[in-house]
Design a protein around this motif. Sequence first.
Motif, PDB file in Angstrom:
ATOM      1  N   VAL A  74       2.410  -3.346   9.103  1.00 55.41           N
ATOM      2  CA  VAL A  74       1.601  -1.977   8.781  1.00 55.41           C
ATOM      3  C   VAL A  74       1.038  -2.494   7.206  1.00 55.41           C
ATOM      4  N   HIS A  75       1.633  -3.418   6.203  1.00 56.05           N
ATOM      5  CA  HIS A  75       0.548  -4.076   5.508  1.00 56.05           C
ATOM      6  C   HIS A  75      -0.185  -4.586   5.635  1.00 56.05           C
ATOM      7  N   TYR A 125      -4.750   4.950   8.035  1.00 55.04           N
ATOM      8  CA  TYR A 125      -4.130   5.248   6.870  1.00 55.04           C
ATOM      9  C   TYR A 125      -5.569   5.073   6.383  1.00 55.04           C
ATOM     10  N   ILE A 174       1.623   3.583   1.717  1.00 51.54           N
ATOM     11  CA  ILE A 174       1.881   4.056   3.026  1.00 51.54           C
ATOM     12  C   ILE A 174       3.003   5.488   3.014  1.00 51.54           C
ATOM     13  N   ASP A 175       2.905   6.223   3.876  1.00 50.89           N
ATOM     14  CA  ASP A 175       4.132   7.071   4.489  1.00 50.89           C
ATOM     15  C   ASP A 175       4.841   6.335   5.456  1.00 50.89           C
ATOM     16  N   GLU A 176       5.907   6.003   5.120  1.00 49.52           N
ATOM     17  CA  GLU A 176       6.818   4.716   5.719  1.00 49.52           C
ATOM     18  C   GLU A 176       7.501   4.985   6.987  1.00 49.52           C
ATOM     19  N   LEU A 230      -3.110  -3.296   7.255  1.00 54.85           N
ATOM     20  CA  LEU A 230      -4.171  -3.208   5.654  1.00 54.85           C
ATOM     21  C   LEU A 230      -4.068  -4.673   4.764  1.00 54.85           C
ATOM     22  N   HIS A 262       0.870  -0.879  -0.072  1.00 51.55           N
ATOM     23  CA  HIS A 262      -0.074   0.088   0.248  1.00 51.55           C
ATOM     24  C   HIS A 262       0.738   0.987   0.089  1.00 51.55           C
ATOM     25  N   GLN A 281      -8.281   7.584   4.019  1.00 50.60           N
ATOM     26  CA  GLN A 281      -8.441   7.337   2.151  1.00 50.60           C
ATOM     27  C   GLN A 281     -10.217   7.138   2.179  1.00 50.60           C
ATOM     28  N   GLU A 332      -1.398   2.397  12.817  1.00 50.82           N
ATOM     29  CA  GLU A 332      -0.727   3.465  11.062  1.00 50.82           C
ATOM     30  C   GLU A 332      -2.396   2.827  10.256  1.00 50.82           C
ATOM     31  N   ALA A 333      -2.244   1.426  10.342  1.00 51.08           N
ATOM     32  CA  ALA A 333      -2.901   1.032   9.281  1.00 51.08           C
ATOM     33  C   ALA A 333      -4.590   1.555   9.351  1.00 51.08           C
TER      34      ALA A 333
END
Length: 474
Positions: free
Chosen positions: A464-465, A158, A37-39, A468, A35, A162, A154-155
């Motif tokens: 995080v991924h 995010y 995302i802002d790592e 998500l 995704h 979205q 974070e997930a």
Amino acid sequence: MWYLIFIIPVLFIVILFIRTIKFKPTIIPTMKKKHDIDENHAIESLSSMLQFKTISNVDPQKVDHHEFSKFRDYLKSRYPNIHKSSTLMMFDHGMLFHLKGISHEKPVVFMSHYDVVPINGVWKGEPFSGKIENDVVYGRGALDTKSSLNAIMEAVEYSLNQGKTFKYDLYLAFGGDEETYGTSQQQIVQYLKDQNIKPYLVLDEGGAIVSKIFPGVSKKAAVVGIAEKGFMNIKMTAKSTGGHASTPPKDTTLTYLSNAISKLNNHPSFKLKLTPPVRALFDQIAPHSNSFMIRMIFANLWIFLPVVKLIAKSSGGEFLSLFKTTQAFTMAKGSEAINVLPAESTIGINYRLRPMESSNEVIERIKKIINNDQIIIEADDISEATSISKVDDAYDIIKKAISETWPEVIPTPYLMIATSDSRHYHSICEHVYKFSPMDVSKADLAKIHGVDEDISIENIINGVHFYLNIIDQL
């Protein structure tokens, strides 16, 4: 009929070989799903979380409650959309976010805890620095388990950014006293019961991605706990009038207890049993072995189970503990002086209860084995083994998210030897899974509750991924 002497053994061998040949893994190719995302945001968030000294203690007077409060304030400022879109309820230091979905039918609970154990040993750096260096983030709680809390927040943040809407209600349950076997998650479970909320799926910390889990299997495995062993502490006490050591009786409180330990240690009563979580582990992982003999053994447990148990007994350790209730003699106390007979002696034993065996059964077995009225047996800190979660469509959600995040690993159910707060949720949910989204080595595992705890940046991002990839299915 003499020819049957030859035909039966041949048929037996043929059956073994056919079952072994058919005992192969089902491999469904999965593309890695990432995704946008802002790592850096995720990395910096965890770094900041590790700087809060949220050390739990069984004595509330020794807890720095201000640190816990500052941590919660940080979450509020760092994740404004979650706080704007949810209702937050507090249970001591336990936090329960409720994000409403389109339907209340199949609520989902993501769990973690933000308390950490005290610092022990000599660290090479400041344990609460949260320092980012050499592709890791350093600090107490990096692995256990502010990393998973960070990944969840974070997930979810995010997803809200979205503009996504959840099909079902989502609860984020973060304990603040997990390391001290506190009650915050029990209170949350009681609240859910009172509100008649029955989660469809609960996900907490637990297994992880590990290497060399099984003979002949070169691939890494993502082990997902579907049940937990229970635990129980036993205190055995023997009393007498004491006296001077120069005129000892034939037996003292220590000899009574020594005999009891010897009987318990050598008694075959704690039998090995193949429980469903362990069977599920073998069924998933053994087909991947490159050893034909290993595959033949585990494809034909109906005949080779005694061999597997024999291997477990000889190897000991974690493999043996998968099969049985274990006992560990951990504490002993007698006289305060070497020349004084003890008026009272005690022995402490820690039991880890396998599924389908209760603490009462174990206590009765202990009494029967010892068979000594001079010894008082007291049980404390009892937590029964959990029920066994279903491996069905709900489990497939976790399995799919693992495969989309780490396509090269083997997802598999297993039995958790350790305990987590999610054990309390088995009373209200049939799908309680225990998995920490990180790829860990033996060296990493040694850092949990140890020194120089850190987590790789790759694990932070993949965590995080992973969440998500679950949320996308919800």
